[in-house]
Design an enzyme around this catalytic site. Structure first.
Site, PDB file in Angstrom:
ATOM      1  N   ALA A  87      -0.047  -0.667   0.902  1.00 39.25           N
ATOM      2  CA  ALA A  87      -0.121  -1.134   2.287  1.00 39.25           C
ATOM      3  C   ALA A  87       0.296  -0.063   3.292  1.00 39.25           C
ATOM      4  O   ALA A  87      -0.189  -0.054   4.419  1.00 39.25           O
ATOM      5  CB  ALA A  87       0.723  -2.395   2.466  1.00 39.25           C
ATOM      6  N   THR A  88       1.174   0.834   2.901  1.00 33.57           N
ATOM      7  CA  THR A  88       1.552   1.915   3.821  1.00 33.57           C
ATOM      8  C   THR A  88       0.320   2.726   4.195  1.00 33.57           C
ATOM      9  O   THR A  88       0.053   2.991   5.373  1.00 33.57           O
ATOM     10  CB  THR A  88       2.617   2.825   3.178  1.00 33.57           C
ATOM     11  OG1 THR A  88       3.799   2.061   2.971  1.00 33.57           O
ATOM     12  CG2 THR A  88       2.935   4.026   4.060  1.00 33.57           C
ATOM     13  N   GLN A 195       3.049  -8.909   2.839  1.00 34.71           N
ATOM     14  CA  GLN A 195       3.899 -10.006   2.343  1.00 34.71           C
ATOM     15  C   GLN A 195       3.139 -11.327   2.258  1.00 34.71           C
ATOM     16  O   GLN A 195       3.471 -12.172   1.435  1.00 34.71           O
ATOM     17  CB  GLN A 195       5.105 -10.199   3.273  1.00 34.71           C
ATOM     18  CG  GLN A 195       6.094  -9.045   3.296  1.00 34.71           C
ATOM     19  CD  GLN A 195       6.890  -8.910   2.004  1.00 34.71           C
ATOM     20  OE1 GLN A 195       6.952  -9.825   1.182  1.00 34.71           O
ATOM     21  NE2 GLN A 195       7.491  -7.753   1.822  1.00 34.71           N
ATOM     22  N   SER A 215      -0.992  -5.107  -0.479  1.00 33.45           N
ATOM     23  CA  SER A 215      -0.350  -4.199  -1.424  1.00 33.45           C
ATOM     24  C   SER A 215      -0.257  -4.830  -2.806  1.00 33.45           C
ATOM     25  O   SER A 215       0.100  -5.999  -2.928  1.00 33.45           O
ATOM     26  CB  SER A 215       1.062  -3.882  -0.922  1.00 33.45           C
ATOM     27  OG  SER A 215       1.778  -3.144  -1.885  1.00 33.45           O
ATOM     28  N   HIS A 217       1.879  -4.170  -5.365  1.00 36.28           N
ATOM     29  CA  HIS A 217       3.192  -4.431  -5.974  1.00 36.28           C
ATOM     30  C   HIS A 217       3.960  -5.576  -5.332  1.00 36.28           C
ATOM     31  O   HIS A 217       5.021  -5.961  -5.817  1.00 36.28           O
ATOM     32  CB  HIS A 217       4.033  -3.156  -6.045  1.00 36.28           C
ATOM     33  CG  HIS A 217       4.650  -2.706  -4.759  1.00 36.28           C
ATOM     34  ND1 HIS A 217       5.944  -3.033  -4.423  1.00 36.28           N
ATOM     35  CD2 HIS A 217       4.181  -1.943  -3.753  1.00 36.28           C
ATOM     36  CE1 HIS A 217       6.239  -2.485  -3.256  1.00 36.28           C
ATOM     37  NE2 HIS A 217       5.186  -1.815  -2.828  1.00 36.28           N
ATOM     38  N   CYS A 342      16.873  -0.651   3.084  1.00 36.96           N
ATOM     39  CA  CYS A 342      16.209   0.605   2.821  1.00 36.96           C
ATOM     40  C   CYS A 342      16.009   1.429   4.078  1.00 36.96           C
ATOM     41  O   CYS A 342      15.751   2.617   4.021  1.00 36.96           O
ATOM     42  CB  CYS A 342      14.863   0.363   2.152  1.00 36.96           C
ATOM     43  SG  CYS A 342      13.861  -0.802   3.048  1.00 36.96           S
TER      44      CYS A 342
END
Ligand code: PLP
Length: 400
Positions: A87-88, A195, A215, A217, A342
């Site tokens: 997604a980044t 998400q 994404s 993961h 993070c």
């Protein structure tokens, strides 16, 4: 950041600890996805761009089947899906790719003030390059008010980018209203659905979404694979590539395709679509059980984000009088996070929580618990019991 030794994984009764309750950060790979991944790695190593032999043809067919599955999850057509590394990359491609092609219309972009860094950072870069970026503030419940968005749109606005579900809060944005507002004004709408995809229904047609990032993961596929949906009609979205080379993905994303990752992503999307409804009910029930156990036993618990519009399985709460880093330090049997985990140092309040107007004391005391496909009721009860015990201890310590 200090990385603890491997030996910290252990068992507590029948549970493996730390109990993994950080699915908003990443999810384990589903065994069914893993089986496809291994099968492809072992058997189908061909390059899908090799069109002179069966190895290439087999790989290309697998990629196209996966493309159908990804498209099917969000109501798109296969030709509108571009595979990326996650997604980044999808977010960067959406923002920068659109900016380059539509700069002539005006150099204005609108985002929310609770975007993931992978939208906020490329937007900030565009700003340094002369774009005007408006950051519309969300309400105290974390939800974007459509009227506030309308006020930010101008005839020069090229793109609106709002995340479908906020990663720290789990709060769902009114995507369909935003899509409609953008349509009415001829503004492109990008939704970061890293998400939301696979957890709540999304339909790019009904929701008026022109670009959508997802994404692998976050939905039980491996890290390093994702997709960007790019609308092909009404309107056809033009995009400049970030990465050029062999012309893969219709020239939008060059590089030999990550066939195993793509097949895994396709399988993850198929499973998510199939199980979303039942899994959503199960997770919402477990989440409510956890919340009830914690608020039933403790005073001064503040639920962050909107209590109604939220992803099933996500909770973000603050405990008056308790700092997140002390809480996390004492909660080593749970793999959970504070909102700021993070992005900044442990003692900095989360910018997302401060964006909600939360007092600094509560913003510093937040805990994000995100349940997932393999979370059991036993784990949830264990988590509630530990959170209550640790908060009680820390408060008693602070008082004494
Ligand atoms: C995880 C996440 C991303 C980044 O996805 P990657 O695949 O890890 O690059 C972007 N946006 C949101 C909302 C996320 O939760």
């Amino acid at each position: 950041m200090r990385i603890p030794a491997r030996e910290t994984l252990s068992r507590s009764g029948t549970l493996q600890t730390p109990v993994y309750l950080d699915h908003a950060a990443t999810t384990p790979v589903d065994e069914r996805v893993l089986a496809r991944l291994v099968e492809v790695l072992r058997t189908h190593f061909g390059n899908p761009a090799s069109n002179t032999h069966a190895y290439g043809w087999a790989a290309a067919r697998l990629v196209e089947e996966a493309r159908e599955e990804v498209a099917g999850l969000i109501g798109a057509t296969a030709r509108e899906i571009v595979f990326t590394s996650g997604a980044t990359e999808s977010n960067n491609l959406a923002l920068r790719g659109v900016a380059e092609r539509y700069a002539g219309k005006g150099r204005r972009m609108v985002i929310s003030n609770v975007e993931h860094a992978s939208v906020a950072a490329p937007a900030a870069r565009l700003e340094r390059e002369g774009w005007r970026v408006t950051r519309v503030p969300v309400g105290p419940d974390g939800v974007l008010e459509p009227a506030a968005l309308t006020a930010a749109l101008t005839p020069q606005t090229v793109l609106v980018s709002v995340l479908a579900a906020q990663n720290e809060l789990g709060t769902l944005q009114p995507v369909r209203e935003i899509g409609r507002l953008c349509k009415e004004r001829g503004v492109l709408f990008h939704a970061d659905a890293a998400q939301a995809a696979g957890k709540v229904p999304l339909d790019v047609a009904a929701d008026g979404i022109d670009l959508l990032s997802l994404s692998g993961h976050k939905i039980y596929a491996p890290k390093g694979v994702g997709a960007l949906y790019v609308r092909r009609r009404d309107p056809r979205v033009a995009l400049s590539p970030l990465q050029e080379g062999g012309g893969q993905e219709r020239g939008l994303r060059a590089g030999t395709l990550n066939v195993p990752g793509i097949v895994a992503l396709g399988e993850a999307c198929r499973l998510a679509r199939q199980e979303m409804a039942a899994e959503g009910v199960r997770l919402a029930r477990l989440r409510d059980r956890l919340l009830a156990a914690v608020t039933g036993a403790l005073e001064g618990v503040h639920l962050n984000g909107c209590p109604r519009r939220r992803l099933p399985g996500y909770l973000n709460f603050s405990f008056a009088g308790v700092r997140a880093h002390r809480l996390l330090g004492a909660l080593t049997v749970l793999a959970v996070s504070s909102s700021s985990a993070c992005s900044s140092s442990a003692t900095e309040p989360s910018p997302i929580l401060t964006a909600l107007g939360l007092p600094e004391e509560l913003a510093r005391a937040s805990l994000r618990v995100s349940l997932g496909r393999f979370t059991t009721q036993e784990e949830v009860d264990f988590a509630a019991e530990r959170i209550v015990a640790v908060v009680t201890d820390l408060r008693r310590e602070a008082a004494g």
